[in-house]
Write a protein that holds these residues in place. Structure first.
Motif, PDB file in Angstrom:
ATOM      1  N   GLU A 143       1.182  -1.536  -0.055  1.00  0.00           N
ATOM      2  CA  GLU A 143       0.011   0.187  -0.255  1.00  0.00           C
ATOM      3  C   GLU A 143       0.801   1.115   0.145  1.00  0.00           C
ATOM      4  O   GLU A 143       0.519   2.227  -0.704  1.00  0.00           O
ATOM      5  N   LYS A 144       2.289   0.999   0.993  1.00  0.00           N
ATOM      6  CA  LYS A 144       2.677   1.956   0.803  1.00  0.00           C
ATOM      7  C   LYS A 144       3.425   2.479  -0.456  1.00  0.00           C
ATOM      8  O   LYS A 144       3.623   3.709  -0.605  1.00  0.00           O
ATOM      9  N   GLU A 147       1.474   4.449  -2.846  1.00  0.00           N
ATOM     10  CA  GLU A 147       0.562   5.717  -2.721  1.00  0.00           C
ATOM     11  C   GLU A 147       2.235   6.119  -2.897  1.00  0.00           C
ATOM     12  O   GLU A 147       2.209   6.947  -3.959  1.00  0.00           O
ATOM     13  N   GLU A 151       1.558   8.872  -5.694  1.00  0.00           N
ATOM     14  CA  GLU A 151       2.391  10.232  -5.063  1.00  0.00           C
ATOM     15  C   GLU A 151       2.958  11.086  -6.223  1.00  0.00           C
ATOM     16  O   GLU A 151       3.225  12.276  -6.667  1.00  0.00           O
TER      17      GLU A 151
END
Length: 156
Positions: A143-144, A147, A151
């Motif tokens: 998930e990180k 993200e 970004e």
């Protein structure tokens, strides 16, 4: 995706029993690969999706390429949200235990109480190998990563 459109899998491992849900065989394979080559998965839902063999003594990348026509890295990029969901669905116990777990979770509304219940459930394992926690940590890392990619893409 709700549980009725996902396949239920038994994690093949030398430790405690675990089950998890995945939308298809490829997602199940990627989730299992995130844990390592000492694991496999047996489809408990019947037809529609295959098993994932334990590939400890062979190259998982070769098997994956033969099955799905792309590399595991390409598959992970294409199916990352589904793999994250699959990793988050790992539950200690067999199919019968999972039904009890899901029934209890459906009754617990408060996030803090859900966390306590999950922690207590995981403490029921007999092995030092906490596969459920490892799957959860892998899901968080993916998930990180997702993200960070989003970004980075937004700032370009």
């Amino acid at each position: 995706m709700d549980n009725t459109t996902e396949f239920l899998y038994n994690l093949i491992n030398p430790s405690d029993p675990y089950t998890f849900r995945a939308e298809d065989q490829e997602t199940a394979a990627l989730a299992v690969f995130c844990l390592g080559p000492a694991y496999g998965a047996e489809n408990l839902s019947g037809t529609g999706s295959g098993d994932v063999p334990v590939l400890l003594f062979s190259d998982p990348k070769v098997w994956y390429q033969e099955q799905f026509g792309r590399t595991p890295d390409e598959g992970l990029e294409a199916k990352k949200p589904a793999v994250i969901r699959a990793l988050k669905s790992f539950i200690l116990g067999n199919e019968r235990d999972r039904k009890r777990y899901e029934a209890a979770m459906a009754c617990i509304r408060e996030p803090e109480r859900r966390e306590v219940f999950v922690r207590e459930w995981r403490d029921g394992r007999t092995s030092m190998n906490n596969i459920g926690l490892r799957a959860e940590k892998m899901a968080e890392a993916l998930e990180k990563q997702r993200e960070d990619q989003e970004e980075k893409g937004a700032s370009s």
